[in-house]
Write a protein that holds these residues in place. Structure first.
Motif, mmCIF file in Angstrom:
data_model
loop_
_atom_site.group_PDB
_atom_site.id
_atom_site.type_symbol
_atom_site.label_atom_id
_atom_site.label_comp_id
_atom_site.label_asym_id
_atom_site.label_seq_id
_atom_site.Cartn_x
_atom_site.Cartn_y
_atom_site.Cartn_z
ATOM 1 N N PRO A 284 -54.691 -55.623 70.061
ATOM 2 C CA PRO A 284 -53.874 -56.122 71.175
ATOM 3 C C PRO A 284 -54.560 -57.196 72.026
ATOM 4 C CG PRO A 284 -53.671 -53.757 71.011
ATOM 5 C CD PRO A 284 -54.765 -54.159 70.061
ATOM 6 N N SER A 285 -55.830 -57.020 72.321
ATOM 7 C CA SER A 285 -56.533 -58.019 73.150
ATOM 8 C C SER A 285 -56.669 -59.343 72.416
ATOM 9 C CB SER A 285 -57.907 -57.499 73.565
ATOM 10 O OG SER A 285 -57.753 -56.386 74.410
ATOM 11 N N ASN A 286 -57.011 -59.275 71.123
ATOM 12 C CA ASN A 286 -57.125 -60.504 70.331
ATOM 13 C C ASN A 286 -55.773 -61.194 70.198
ATOM 14 O OD1 ASN A 286 -59.825 -59.918 69.994
ATOM 15 N ND2 ASN A 286 -59.596 -59.192 67.885
ATOM 16 N N PHE A 287 -54.732 -60.391 69.981
ATOM 17 C CA PHE A 287 -53.388 -60.960 69.877
ATOM 18 C C PHE A 287 -53.013 -61.682 71.168
ATOM 19 C CE2 PHE A 287 -48.906 -61.005 70.692
ATOM 20 C CZ PHE A 287 -48.402 -61.549 69.526
ATOM 21 N N ALA A 288 -53.223 -61.031 72.313
ATOM 22 C CA ALA A 288 -52.850 -61.628 73.605
ATOM 23 C C ALA A 288 -53.609 -62.927 73.850
ATOM 24 C CB ALA A 288 -53.102 -60.637 74.737
ATOM 25 N N ALA A 289 -54.886 -62.954 73.487
ATOM 26 C CA ALA A 289 -55.683 -64.174 73.677
ATOM 27 C C ALA A 289 -55.141 -65.308 72.809
ATOM 28 C CB ALA A 289 -57.155 -63.898 73.361
ATOM 29 N N GLU A 290 -54.847 -65.026 71.543
ATOM 30 C CA GLU A 290 -54.313 -66.053 70.637
ATOM 31 C C GLU A 290 -52.925 -66.501 71.085
ATOM 32 O OE1 GLU A 290 -52.773 -68.485 67.695
ATOM 33 O OE2 GLU A 290 -54.843 -68.160 68.324
ATOM 34 N N TRP A 291 -52.089 -65.547 71.488
ATOM 35 C CA TRP A 291 -50.739 -65.843 71.983
ATOM 36 C C TRP A 291 -50.818 -66.801 73.167
ATOM 37 C CZ3 TRP A 291 -48.738 -64.654 76.799
ATOM 38 C CH2 TRP A 291 -47.349 -64.659 76.942
ATOM 39 N N CYS A 292 -51.708 -66.498 74.109
ATOM 40 C CA CYS A 292 -51.866 -67.327 75.306
ATOM 41 C C CYS A 292 -52.389 -68.723 74.955
ATOM 42 C CB CYS A 292 -52.796 -66.616 76.294
ATOM 43 S SG CYS A 292 -52.923 -67.431 77.897
ATOM 44 N N GLU A 293 -53.398 -68.779 74.097
ATOM 45 C CA GLU A 293 -53.946 -70.086 73.684
ATOM 46 C C GLU A 293 -52.874 -70.944 73.015
ATOM 47 O OE1 GLU A 293 -57.378 -69.454 71.199
ATOM 48 O OE2 GLU A 293 -58.361 -68.250 72.750
ATOM 49 N N ALA A 294 -52.063 -70.327 72.162
ATOM 50 C CA ALA A 294 -51.008 -71.081 71.470
ATOM 51 C C ALA A 294 -49.976 -71.610 72.461
ATOM 52 C CB ALA A 294 -50.342 -70.193 70.411
ATOM 53 N N TRP A 295 -49.558 -70.759 73.415
ATOM 54 C CA TRP A 295 -48.604 -71.220 74.432
ATOM 55 C C TRP A 295 -49.206 -72.334 75.287
ATOM 56 C CZ3 TRP A 295 -43.725 -71.261 74.479
ATOM 57 C CH2 TRP A 295 -42.970 -70.219 73.957
ATOM 58 N N ASN A 296 -50.447 -72.170 75.710
ATOM 59 C CA ASN A 296 -51.071 -73.174 76.578
ATOM 60 C C ASN A 296 -51.288 -74.499 75.860
ATOM 61 O OD1 ASN A 296 -51.001 -71.454 78.731
ATOM 62 N ND2 ASN A 296 -53.128 -70.818 78.552
ATOM 63 N N ALA A 297 -51.401 -74.456 74.538
ATOM 64 C CA ALA A 297 -51.510 -75.677 73.739
ATOM 65 C C ALA A 297 -50.126 -76.265 73.442
ATOM 66 C CB ALA A 297 -52.238 -75.380 72.429
ATOM 67 N N HIS A 298 -49.067 -75.544 73.849
ATOM 68 C CA HIS A 298 -47.678 -75.916 73.554
ATOM 69 C C HIS A 298 -47.479 -76.069 72.049
ATOM 70 C CE1 HIS A 298 -46.793 -77.501 77.877
ATOM 71 N NE2 HIS A 298 -47.498 -76.393 77.876
ATOM 72 N N ASP A 299 -48.203 -75.225 71.283
ATOM 73 C CA ASP A 299 -48.130 -75.239 69.824
ATOM 74 C C ASP A 299 -47.119 -74.189 69.375
ATOM 75 O OD1 ASP A 299 -48.523 -75.103 67.087
ATOM 76 O OD2 ASP A 299 -50.720 -75.258 67.238
#
Length: 123
Positions: free
Chosen positions: A4-19
């Motif tokens: 869950p923590s790794n997923f949330a970090a990747e999810w956030c990075e992807a959104w912040n990159a607008h990817d």
């Protein structure tokens, strides 16, 4: 289900990159996503977006309307096949996303916003 923590970090990075493609990679093709913001952006959905292609259209429009979109993860909660990501958006509003997994991909999701906050996503 993924960590869950790794997923949330990747999810956030992807959104912040607008990817958007990177975000969508976490979702099943037949995902169902419900959100009051979806109801505002795409009224014909009545807030329920069905399928990855429809989710792509919804989130593409959201990114177009919110060019400064940015999330900061505050907390991550885990349950049985469930991850809740509590984050603060670019408007400083605390939001929670409830994600139900089937294997390593999200089968259904729910965007939740504070009661009484007008236009919480800024869309």
């Amino acid at each position: 289900m993924t960590n869950p923590s790794n997923f949330a970090a990747e999810w956030c990075e992807a959104w912040n990159a607008h990817d958007l493609e990177r975000v969508l990679a976490h979702f099943h093709d037949n995902v169902v996503f419900s959100s009051p913001v979806a109801a505002a952006i795409l009224p014909e959905t009545q807030g329920q977006v069905r399928g990855k292609e429809a989710l792509r259209a919804y989130w593409s429009e959201g990114l177009r309307r919110i060019p400064d979109l940015h999330f900061t993860v505050e907390q991550v909660f885990a349950g049985i096949d469930t991850v809740v990501i509590q984050y603060r958006n670019q408007k400083g509003v605390s939001v929670s996303e409830v994600l139900i997994f089937d294997g390593d991909k999200v089968r259904s999701g729910y965007g939740t916003y504070p009661v009484g906050v007008e236009n919480p996503a800024g869309a």
